[in-house]
Write a protein that holds these residues in place. Sequence first.
Motif, short mmCIF file in Angstrom:
data_model
loop_
_atom_site.label_atom_id
_atom_site.label_comp_id
_atom_site.label_asym_id
_atom_site.label_seq_id
_atom_site.Cartn_x
_atom_site.Cartn_y
_atom_site.Cartn_z
N LEU A 135 0.86 -1.19 0.00
CA LEU A 135 0.00 0.00 0.00
C LEU A 135 0.89 1.23 0.00
CD1 LEU A 135 -3.36 0.60 1.64
CD2 LEU A 135 -1.62 2.38 1.87
N VAL A 136 0.68 2.10 -0.98
CA VAL A 136 1.50 3.30 -1.12
C VAL A 136 0.61 4.53 -1.08
CG1 VAL A 136 3.15 2.02 -2.53
CG2 VAL A 136 1.41 3.43 -3.64
N ALA A 137 1.21 5.66 -0.77
CA ALA A 137 0.50 6.94 -0.79
C ALA A 137 0.97 7.74 -2.00
CB ALA A 137 0.78 7.72 0.49
N LEU A 138 0.02 8.21 -2.79
CA LEU A 138 0.32 9.05 -3.96
C LEU A 138 -0.55 10.29 -3.85
CD1 LEU A 138 1.95 9.00 -6.70
CD2 LEU A 138 -0.19 8.24 -7.75
N PRO A 139 -0.15 11.26 -3.02
CA PRO A 139 -1.01 12.43 -2.79
C PRO A 139 -1.38 13.14 -4.07
CG PRO A 139 0.79 12.37 -1.20
CD PRO A 139 1.08 11.31 -2.22
N ASP A 140 -2.62 13.57 -4.11
CA ASP A 140 -3.18 14.25 -5.27
C ASP A 140 -2.61 15.67 -5.36
OD1 ASP A 140 -4.80 15.67 -7.00
OD2 ASP A 140 -6.56 15.61 -5.70
N SER A 188 8.44 8.28 3.17
CA SER A 188 7.53 7.45 3.96
C SER A 188 6.08 7.86 3.69
CB SER A 188 7.85 7.60 5.45
OG SER A 188 7.44 8.88 5.92
N LEU A 189 5.14 7.04 4.13
CA LEU A 189 3.73 7.35 3.94
C LEU A 189 3.38 8.68 4.57
CD1 LEU A 189 2.18 3.82 4.70
CD2 LEU A 189 2.55 4.85 2.46
N ARG A 190 3.79 8.87 5.82
CA ARG A 190 3.47 10.11 6.54
C ARG A 190 4.14 11.33 5.89
NH1 ARG A 190 1.77 10.51 12.23
NH2 ARG A 190 0.60 8.61 12.66
N GLU A 191 5.37 11.16 5.47
CA GLU A 191 6.08 12.28 4.85
C GLU A 191 5.38 12.73 3.57
OE1 GLU A 191 10.56 11.17 6.53
OE2 GLU A 191 9.86 10.43 4.58
N ALA A 192 4.89 11.78 2.78
CA ALA A 192 4.20 12.14 1.54
C ALA A 192 2.91 12.90 1.85
CB ALA A 192 3.89 10.89 0.73
N GLU A 193 2.13 12.40 2.81
CA GLU A 193 0.87 13.06 3.17
C GLU A 193 1.12 14.46 3.72
OE1 GLU A 193 -1.95 9.31 4.52
OE2 GLU A 193 -0.39 10.01 5.88
N PHE A 194 2.11 14.58 4.59
CA PHE A 194 2.38 15.88 5.19
C PHE A 194 2.96 16.86 4.16
CE2 PHE A 194 4.96 18.89 7.71
CZ PHE A 194 3.94 19.43 8.46
N SER A 195 3.76 16.35 3.24
CA SER A 195 4.34 17.22 2.21
C SER A 195 3.24 17.88 1.38
CB SER A 195 5.27 16.42 1.29
OG SER A 195 6.40 15.97 2.00
N LYS A 196 2.21 17.10 1.02
CA LYS A 196 1.10 17.67 0.24
C LYS A 196 0.44 18.80 1.00
CE LYS A 196 -3.64 16.87 -1.06
NZ LYS A 196 -3.72 17.32 -2.43
#
Length: 426
Positions: A135-140, A188-196
């Motif tokens: 499972l990966v995070a690909l922020p919009d 990381s998952l959290r870093e991607a979400e927070f970066s967005k």
Amino acid sequence: MQITVYGDTLCAQVTATAMAQTGHQVSWVVVEPSSREDLSAGRPLFREQGLDRLFTEQLESGRLTPCFWKDAPAERSVAVFLALPPGQEAIAETIVRQEAESCECEVIVNQTTGPVGAAERLRDVSQQVRGTLALVALPDLIQEGNAFLTFTRPDSILLGCEDREGEALVRELLRPFNRRKDVIRVMSLREAEFSKLAISGILATRISYMNDMASLSESLGVDIDMVRVAMGADPRIGESYLYPGCGFGGPGLSRNVLALVDALDNRLSEPGLLEQVLQTNERQKEVLFRKFWQFYHGNVSGKKVALWGAAFKPGTHRVDNAPALKVIEALWAQGVQVAVHDPKALPDLKAWAHGRGDLILCDGLYEAVEGADALMLITEWKPYWSPDWQRLKRQMREPLILDGRNIYDPGFVKEQGLVYRGIGRV
């Protein structure tokens, strides 16, 4: 490759269309009954310029198949994208469990905007069912109004990934959109979400800062456009998001900033900068109304105002949190008649205005200004950039131009015999 995209969002429509265009077989699964009705009739959910045609082309090619969640086909996909609206966490978990039970699914790509940590929770759900599922995070990061282009020709892709095989598969899926140079940033998952969220925060801050500077420049007799150009020339600052105006809107940027504010409120005892950014933006949405009020010294009851633009930005039909809504409400409260033209947003505006107040929806931009005491430019659609000034002067009762996006040259407008008021312009 067989792909399934879940969600009733612009991100879902863009992802499904782009993946189908590059040769994949895509099932686009929507959740809301109203979405099913539109798609069953062959109508896209979002009518951005260019996206409508591309969506229709993929439907006709047979590579894109829209369907309703409960009627989704039995065949399983190798890759599953979650692009659900905020607030559908329970549905997301149900989908993850369902797909984890499938041996065919190799990766779940979470594009759903949510609080930091949402992807980790979905990962934990998938791991409970099948530990080998990535499972990966690909922020919009798409920009509404130009969504398809910003998805297929991105400047940056944030990929939250902790699984090598999952990363390799997502890189293959995104390969057609990552050719000029590698713009994928793995974290990381959290870093991607927070970066967005952090990106949204700094963009909103720049806009509100420039609106504050525009207000100050008017009191100092300084043209904010000269200041904007000077600031943008400094490489430490750059040119993007330095345009003052009548505020930002839309579901994405506002929602992301609010998510950051909530996170800060939960961890800090003092109000943060972003709360002030949101307050500045809400105040800025009424700046054109205040200029209109001041011009007529408060005697505005019974007058007519024409609005050019209702969408929160060019290229979209959406009016979510749009500055036009707050302007219209302020005008209604003072007994002002409102006529609006917009190339795409009139149906959405009509739905918003139902039962709220009287609103004249005009198919022609010059129809809206007939007998108007002011013209407010709210959304900088291209057809508004070079109007027939003499026609405006003839048709308007008072040739007052209130430029909420600073797209006109003040001196030229005044030379045409009209009255000009911009944002921080002299």
